[in-house]
Write a protein that holds these residues in place. Structure first.
Motif, short mmCIF file in Angstrom:
data_model
loop_
_atom_site.label_atom_id
_atom_site.label_comp_id
_atom_site.label_asym_id
_atom_site.label_seq_id
_atom_site.Cartn_x
_atom_site.Cartn_y
_atom_site.Cartn_z
N PHE A 185 27.04 45.25 29.94
CA PHE A 185 27.53 43.89 29.79
C PHE A 185 28.85 43.70 30.53
O PHE A 185 29.01 42.74 31.32
CB PHE A 185 27.71 43.58 28.30
CG PHE A 185 28.35 42.24 28.03
CD1 PHE A 185 27.63 41.06 28.18
CD2 PHE A 185 29.68 42.16 27.64
CE1 PHE A 185 28.23 39.83 27.95
CE2 PHE A 185 30.28 40.94 27.39
CZ PHE A 185 29.55 39.77 27.55
N LEU A 186 29.80 44.59 30.33
CA LEU A 186 31.13 44.42 30.92
C LEU A 186 31.09 44.50 32.45
O LEU A 186 31.87 43.82 33.13
CB LEU A 186 32.09 45.47 30.37
CG LEU A 186 32.39 45.38 28.86
CD1 LEU A 186 33.31 46.52 28.43
CD2 LEU A 186 33.02 44.04 28.51
N LEU A 187 30.21 45.31 32.98
CA LEU A 187 30.14 45.48 34.44
C LEU A 187 29.54 44.27 35.14
O LEU A 187 29.55 44.20 36.38
CB LEU A 187 29.36 46.74 34.78
CG LEU A 187 30.10 48.06 34.47
CD1 LEU A 187 29.17 49.25 34.62
CD2 LEU A 187 31.33 48.20 35.36
N GLN A 188 29.05 43.30 34.38
CA GLN A 188 28.58 42.06 34.98
C GLN A 188 29.74 41.13 35.34
O GLN A 188 29.58 40.21 36.14
CB GLN A 188 27.63 41.34 34.02
CG GLN A 188 26.34 42.08 33.74
CD GLN A 188 25.50 41.37 32.68
OE1 GLN A 188 25.39 40.14 32.67
NE2 GLN A 188 24.94 42.14 31.76
N ALA A 189 30.92 41.37 34.75
CA ALA A 189 32.09 40.53 35.06
C ALA A 189 32.59 40.83 36.46
O ALA A 189 32.41 41.93 37.00
CB ALA A 189 33.20 40.80 34.04
N ASP A 190 33.22 39.85 37.08
CA ASP A 190 33.81 40.03 38.40
C ASP A 190 34.89 41.12 38.31
O ASP A 190 35.84 41.00 37.54
CB ASP A 190 34.44 38.71 38.86
CG ASP A 190 34.91 38.76 40.30
OD1 ASP A 190 34.85 39.84 40.92
OD2 ASP A 190 35.36 37.71 40.81
N ASN A 191 34.73 42.18 39.07
CA ASN A 191 35.65 43.31 38.94
C ASN A 191 36.25 43.73 40.29
O ASN A 191 36.38 44.91 40.59
CB ASN A 191 34.95 44.51 38.29
CG ASN A 191 33.69 44.92 39.04
OD1 ASN A 191 33.42 44.44 40.13
ND2 ASN A 191 32.94 45.82 38.43
N GLU A 192 36.67 42.72 41.07
CA GLU A 192 37.21 42.98 42.40
C GLU A 192 38.73 42.77 42.46
O GLU A 192 39.27 42.45 43.52
CB GLU A 192 36.53 42.07 43.43
CG GLU A 192 35.05 42.37 43.61
CD GLU A 192 34.80 43.77 44.16
OE1 GLU A 192 35.47 44.14 45.14
OE2 GLU A 192 33.96 44.49 43.59
#
Length: 483
Positions: A185-192
């Motif tokens: 779930f958390l890795l679906q957030a924008d992480n750039e």
């Protein structure tokens, strides 16, 4: 512990930068790592000297700092470095942290503190978004991004260092399934973006009313939500929920001016990251408190659980995590980590007398109630700052002596052992309605080690039990006269 060679290396580095050798080299309060900090000064030339045994960590901090400073972000300037000697110099931003403002306002959250937090979240957005541009993430240590592997390091820390010693039974397969669900779930957030990783009030210095950030050497690429969650849900910050909500919106106002942000999407992941951060924190508290037996971390566990309880009661956890939820609810219900009921101490007849004394100048103080008993702790085995010229006329109440004892002696583990012994006696005395307990700390001169130990125990007992304590430094009238 750094050797004298470290101080010599820092002195040489200071002279190469300032053009003059320092006439002051004093250790600063220790951090939670094995880095050691010093303040070096000659007239108006001042710098913070850092000894760091980890080359990759130092490279990360130095390169991040230079990158951020060039972009006028609120971080210390780097003055000089000698990585062969594992030392570098950075700008002295003072010693006032955001955490010190929280301590001054423990029972309320005034508007002045709200305004300060607004500045902090504004600067955070700039650091994460503008600071990420052209940043060389190859310097990140230990990983370039907060990825699945990083999350599972935190999950396992939580499982083995908090859940297991808490003796809450768990279904290993179900728990692992929940960990995978949360990571997915958390890795679906924008992480750039740049993720500070440990963005909390102790790593934020306040100078002239403005925030500056330190200790971001563990930073990496990640989601914006993590650092904001770390700040607003710091265990001991105790920020009121309505103020948290307003600060989230204020952060989003600033961040939206710097990059495209879908507020609904941001918030849909935010509380998942609050849970993730609190899982990491509880793992760290478990390791430091339960395994290493450091009292400060044990006392912090209830604050972390309070955040978890709020998430559960308010239905803020965004996805179903049945086994994680069950384990956390069981620990909260057990009251295993609930703080001692201070009203028992505040309303008791128990009086505790804490003394520091000199073995050279007197015998062990006579127990004043006539009942005998109590405790005597001999501090003479601890490294003595009184042997060194800069500390001879100071006492265990002075900052530089305190930092010496924290860095260069075994004072911390000694005091943790003292706390466990004395706490057991105090709780027993309170249950049995005893009225008197005497505790003595002795050292050679009764000026440095015993004074600091007596002060620390007094603060610990007041904070934990609220009991009536009388503190006496029996040699205080002679301090500095014979050194």
């Amino acid at each position: 512990m750094a050797s004298p060679k470290t101080e010599w290396a820092l002195a040489e580095l200071f002279e190469s930068w300032a053009g003059v050798p320092p006439d002051l080299i004093l250790p600063l309060a220790p951090s939670g790592s094995d880095r050691i900090y010093y303040r070096l000064q000659k007239n108006d030339k001042v710098a913070i000297g850092t000894y760091s045994p980890h080359a990759k960590e130092s490279l990360a901090f130095l390169n991040f700092s230079k990158h951020f400073h060039e972009r006028k972000l609120p971080v210390p300037a780097i003055y000089a470095e000698n990585l062969d000697a594992k030392v570098y110099l950075q700008e002295d931003l003072g010693s006032t942290t955001l955490y010190s403002f929280l301590l001054q306002n423990q029972h309320h959250f005034p508007d002045s503190l709200v305004q300060l937090y607004k500045k902090v979240v504004e600067k955070l957005a700039h650091l994460q978004i503008n600071g990420s541009k052209e940043l060389q993430y190859t310097y990140c240590f230990p990983k370039e991004s907060f990825d699945r592997e990083s999350m599972f390091w935190d999950f396992n820390y939580f499982k083995y260092h908090f859940l297991l010693p808490s003796q809450v039974g768990f279904d290993e397969v179900a728990l692992e399934k929940d960990f995978h669900q949360l990571a997915d779930f958390l890795l679906q957030a924008d992480n750039e973006y740049f993720m500070f990783r440990d963005f909390q009030s102790r790593n934020i210095l306040i100078r002239n009313g403005n925030p500056y950030f330190i200790d971001y050497q563990g930073g990496r690429k990640g989601a914006l939500q993590y650092d904001l969650a770390s700040l607003l849900y710091q265990a001991k910050a105790n920020i009121p929920n309505d103020i948290r909500e307003s600060l989230i919106q204020h952060y989003l106002d600033t961040a939206s001016q710097l990059t495209n942000i879908d507020r609904d999407s941001f918030l849909s992941y935010f509380y998942g990251y609050v849970l993730m951060r609190n899982i990491q924190v509880l793992g760290a508290y478990g390791y430091r408190g339960i395994y290493e037996r450091k009292a400060h971390f044990l006392l912090s566990i209830p604050y972390g659980l309070k955040n978890i309880q709020w998430l559960l009661e308010e239905g803020k956890i965004p996805i179903a995590l049945p086994e994680i939820t069950r384990c956390l609810q069981a620990i909260i219900k057990s009251q295993k980590y609930d703080p001692y009921d201070k009203s028992k101490g505040e309303n008791s007849l128990l009086k505790v007398f804490v003394n520091s004394f000199s073995y050279h100048k007197r015998q062990i103080p006579v127990e004043s109630s006539g009942n005998g008993g109590g405790f005597v702790f001999d501090c003479r085995f601890l490294h003595n700052p009184g042997r060194y010229e800069p500390y001879k006329k100071l006492s265990g109440k002075d900052e530089s002596v305190i930092n010496f004892l924290k860095h260069f002696s075994d004072m911390e583990p000694f005091l943790n052992n003292v706390y466990r012994i004395v706490d057991a006696a105090v709780e027993n005395y309170l249950e049995r309605s005893f009225t008197h307990l005497e505790i003595n700390f002795g050292c050679t001169g009764g000026q440095h080690r015993s004074v600091y130990a007596a002060d620390q125990l007094t603060a610990h007992l007041k904070d934990k039990y609220g009991i009536d304590i009388t503190l006496n430094h029996l040699e205080q009238s002679n301090w500095s006269k014979e050194n």
